[in-house]
Design an enzyme around this catalytic site. Structure first.
Site, PDB file in Angstrom:
ATOM      1  N   HIS A   1      -3.267  12.278  49.350  1.00  0.00           N
ATOM      2  CA  HIS A   1      -3.767  11.474  50.259  1.00  0.00           C
ATOM      3  C   HIS A   1      -4.490  12.562  51.682  1.00  0.00           C
ATOM      4  O   HIS A   1      -5.491  12.217  51.927  1.00  0.00           O
ATOM      5  CB  HIS A   1      -3.378  10.068  51.385  1.00  0.00           C
ATOM      6  CG  HIS A   1      -1.827  11.619  51.992  1.00  0.00           C
ATOM      7  ND1 HIS A   1      -0.623  11.413  51.874  1.00  0.00           N
ATOM      8  CD2 HIS A   1      -2.230  12.094  53.664  1.00  0.00           C
ATOM      9  CE1 HIS A   1       0.336  11.772  52.699  1.00  0.00           C
ATOM     10  NE2 HIS A   1      -1.278  12.186  53.394  1.00  0.00           N
TER      11      HIS A   1
ATOM     12  N   CYS B   1     -11.593   1.815  39.435  1.00  0.00           N
ATOM     13  CA  CYS B   1     -11.666   3.239  40.209  1.00  0.00           C
ATOM     14  C   CYS B   1     -11.522   3.882  40.294  1.00  0.00           C
ATOM     15  O   CYS B   1     -11.058   4.751  41.637  1.00  0.00           O
ATOM     16  CB  CYS B   1     -11.667   1.901  41.984  1.00  0.00           C
ATOM     17  SG  CYS B   1      -9.275   1.179  41.354  1.00  0.00           S
TER      18      CYS B   1
END
Ligand code: PEP
Ligand code: MG
Length: 753
Positions: free
Chosen positions: A369, A681
């Site tokens: 992240h 994705c």
């Protein structure tokens, strides 16, 4: 040895740490305790400095006390250094006759030949060594070894905190003056693409605070100076907070607000004032009080508390800086390349809002992240393993090529010129806009949907300017990750509504919270998991915390009123999970209807396909779900058992592995044959060497980060479905990685043709 008692005492050390006046006292108590309970004549703690690759004796019971701080051992030297290097316990009965024995005159250890050294570690990080010694008539037994190993593992946590605090009290090191020899070019790993040429600034908060405090020891600062500094700090923070809210409304609401809150805390400032009144020089008073707070926070096991310590440290640096310098520059980092060992998501947001050019993260593995966040912030970032980078003098010109993961230290003109040429050739947003075709089609005219992955709302600018076909993945976790608590339904609604409004009439796909794994919510994930990627994460977390899940779903449904809304669940592993999650959506719709609140009553409900468990059930899922979105990032990680964040195994992370390709094909078949919409994705969607394969197996919807929209469109336009199908067929027939590699087209970058 009284091992039970010893373990109890050691766990008590953690409490002691909170009250202990100094770290030395703590370590001394530790060695006394262990020596007493084990009946060893000597117990010593050596702490490790990874930059110097050196151990220093920090506390001893039984050796000459004057040797503390003086006895130093390089990693691998002596039995103690060897234990740490090899990360194993060493137990010998005649230490002085061992080939790796190292003699230190004057510390009087030669009397004790029975020797036991246990490495102290936190995860894979080397922290130090715990050593016991006694005379050769009393060798250490296996139960002794076992007990000491347990003690060492507990000490890891305590010592990690201690090391941190000790740095503050150490005399300031001279700032680096020369570039470490041989440091010219570093091959790192790209974490977020981009390029920067700017002066270096090493961000070592601990060192900065120490240096600032000792900036001019002869100068006395008054209470009045302190109050001025508080006022200046307050207005700087308010200004930064405003800037950050403007730029990153979804993510940053509390970044600087937390600092302001601490600054306004009477207890905090009151303690500093008390010390100044008692005669302590103001900079030192700030550092001492801040250190006390940090010690408390760091003694906690909670990640949230550790992040709080980071806030206190930032604030203390800012306060002392405002005390000792007249420099009004709130953005000391602007236009610099920051070199750092630690990087919290909040740091990244702060540095970005302060106008940093690029970041080099040294040593630490970046969680995925952090990289995704850096990409969304358009912050070039490289991860490098070269600790010498931390010794680069501030101001040294650096060139970061985060497209390749390269760092050049003080590069010569030729290298710089080459990069400027490349930089000028890079397409600006305007160039990209001109090059984007209104609709994405293959070479033989088949329409393909090209959607955007959105992480932060800032991504929307590029996505809308390039006129993508909608949002294929909105990672809702980012507003959760950067906050200090769960965002409320109202807060989420505001963020989600902005997203929906920016994509009128286009599909907008919300992925529900994908927390856990390496996307840690520091205020929630207190318990350390052995395997966080396989832990209480994602949809499991949401289903276990239904009220949080339902709040999010309500916010999405409300924001999606009147929109082409798609909701998908991450990490689905069973039909039961999918049903349970779908039920939460249905209940929320009923509830909103009953309450008369405007909402979207008919969202499409789909799922991420990213676990191998889905593959065998793909047809069953395809009949239930409105759409599949293939998350290749996790799918590859779990199919091949390769940690997507671990650089050491990056070569094993192979999207073109035959099992991955065949799995993708099976999923595509199941979706297409069961009237289930299909999109992709994960990162594979923008890696253009895979575009023909994906088209060949029937993928007609790609969702990519906005910066990759143009290159993906061009790769699709260059491929005909006929060729793609033939290529996919050949690739699927191969069972060896090397045969597939030979078939892969080369990766393309956007062109202006
Ligand atoms: C994926 O796993 O491919 C994906 C798109 O999700 P994330 O990268 O957020 O885990
Ligand atoms: Mg995923």
């Amino acid at each position: 040895m009284d091992s039970e008692r010893l373990l109890y005492d050691i766990s008590e050390l953690n409490h002691l740490f909170r009250d202990s006046a100094s770290v030395e006292t703590l370590l001394n108590k530790g060695v006394d305790m262990v020596a007493e309970r084990t009946g060893a004549a000597v117990c010593s703690i050596y702490l490790y400095n990874p930059e110097k690759r050196e151990l220093t004796l920090r506390a001893t019971h039984g050796l000459n006390p004057e040797s503390v701080g003086r006895v130093r051992l390089k990693l691998g030297r002596g039995l103690t250094g060897q234990a740490l290097q090899e990360m194993r316990t060493i137990c010998v009965s005649d230490a002085s006759r061992s080939p790796n024995y190292q003699f230190f005159p004057g510390i009087f250890e030669e009397r004790y030949d029975a020797f036991l050294a246990v490495p102290i570690a936190r995860g894979l990080s080397k922290m130090g060594v715990l050593v016991l010694q006694r005379d050769s008539d009393h060798c250490f037994s296996p139960p002794d070894i076992k007990a000491l190993e347990t003690v060492a593992s507990q000490l890891g946590n305590i010592i990690e905190n201690a090391q941190f605090i000790m740095g503050i009290h150490e005399p300031p090191e001279e700032p680096a003056k020369a570039i470490p020899s041989g440091l010219k070019f570093i091959k790192g790993k790209k974490a977020a693409e981009g390029f920067a040429y700017a002066p270096a600034m090493v961000l070592d908060k601990q060192k900065s605070l120490t240096l600032l405090v000792h900036h001019d020891d002869s100068k006395k600062y008054t209470l009045e100076d302190f109050h001025h500094a508080v006022a200046r700090t307050e207005s700087q923070l308010e200004q930064l907070q405003e800037q950050v809210e403007h730029k990153l409304s979804d993510a940053a609401s509390l970044i600087f607000a937390a600092h302001l809150m601490i600054l306004k805390d009477r207890d905090f400032t009151g303690k500093i004032v008390g010390k100044i009144e008692a005669g302590v020089n103001a900079p030192e008073a700030v550092a001492e009080v801040a250190t006390g707070y940090m010690r408390n926070f760091l003694a906690s096991d909670s990640g949230y508390m550790r992040e709080k310590a980071n806030d206190i440290e930032d604030l203390a640096i800012r306060l002392v800086n405002n005390l000792v310098s007249r420099d009004d520059d709130v953005e000391a980092h602007r236009d610099h390349i920051i070199i750092t060992r630690v990087l919290f998501p909040s740091d990244l947001l702060k540095l970005s809002s302060e106008g940093v050019s690029a970041i080099i993260l040294v040593g630490g593995g970046a969680t995925s992240h952090i990289s995704i966040l850096a990409r969304s912030l358009a912050m070039p970032m490289v991860i490098a393993d070269t600790f010498d980078l931390l010794k680069v003098p501030d101001g040294t010109p650096l060139l970061v090529d985060a497209e390749m993961g390269n760092v050049f230290v003080d590069p010569d003109d030729e290298v710089v010129e080459k990069f400027w040429v490349r930089q000028r050739a890079r397409l600006t947003l305007d160039d990209q806009k001109k090059l984007m075709k209104p609709a994405t089609t293959t070479a033989d005219g088949v329409r393909v949907q090209l959607m955007a992955n959105i992480n932060l709302l800032t991504d929307l600018k590029v996505a809308t300017e390039l006129n993508c076909d909608g949002v294929g993945l909105y990672r809702t976790e980012f507003p959760f990750i950067v906050r200090t608590n769960f965002p409320s339904e109202a807060e989420q609604y505001v963020i989600y509504r902005k997203l929906v409004e920016s994509m009128p009439d286009k599909p907008v796909t919300f992925r529900t919270l994908d927390a856990g794994g390496d996307k840690i919510l520091s205020y929630y994930h207190d318990i350390k998991e052995q395997n966080p990627a396989l832990g209480m994460r994602s949809i499991r977390f949401s289903l276990q915390n239904k009220s949080i899940f339902a709040e999010q779903v309500r916010a999405i449904l409300r924001a999606g009123a009147g929109a082409n809304l798609r909701i998908m669940f991450p990490m689905i592993s069973s039909l039961d999970e999918f049903h349970e999650a779908r039920e939460v959506v249905r209940e929320s719709i009923d509830q909103l209807a009953q309450q008369g609140i405007e909402h979207n009553a008919k969202p499409k409900l789909g799922m991420m396909v990213e676990l191998p468990a889905v593959v065998d059930l793909a047809e069953d899922f395809a009949r239930e779900a409105d759409f599949f979105s293939i998350g290749t990032n996790d799918l590859i990680q779990f199919l091949l058992a390769v940690d997507r964040t671990n650089e050491a195994v990056a070569d094993f992370y192979q999207p073109h592995h035959p099992s991955v390709l065949r799995t993708l094909n099976r999923i595509a078949r199941a979706a297409l044959e069961n009237d289930c919409d299909l999109s992709i994705c994960g990162d594979m969607a923008h890696q253009t060497q895979y575009t023909p394969f994906l088209l060949g197996i029937g993928v007609r919807m790609f969702s990519v980060d906005p910066i990759f929209l143009l290159r993906t469109q061009q790769a699709i336009a260059a491929t005909s479905i006929k060729d793609a199908e033939a290529l996919a067929k050949t690739m699927l027939s191969k069972s060896r990685v090397s045969d597939i590699v030979a078939l892969l087209p080369t990766q393309t970058t956007p062109t202006s043709q």
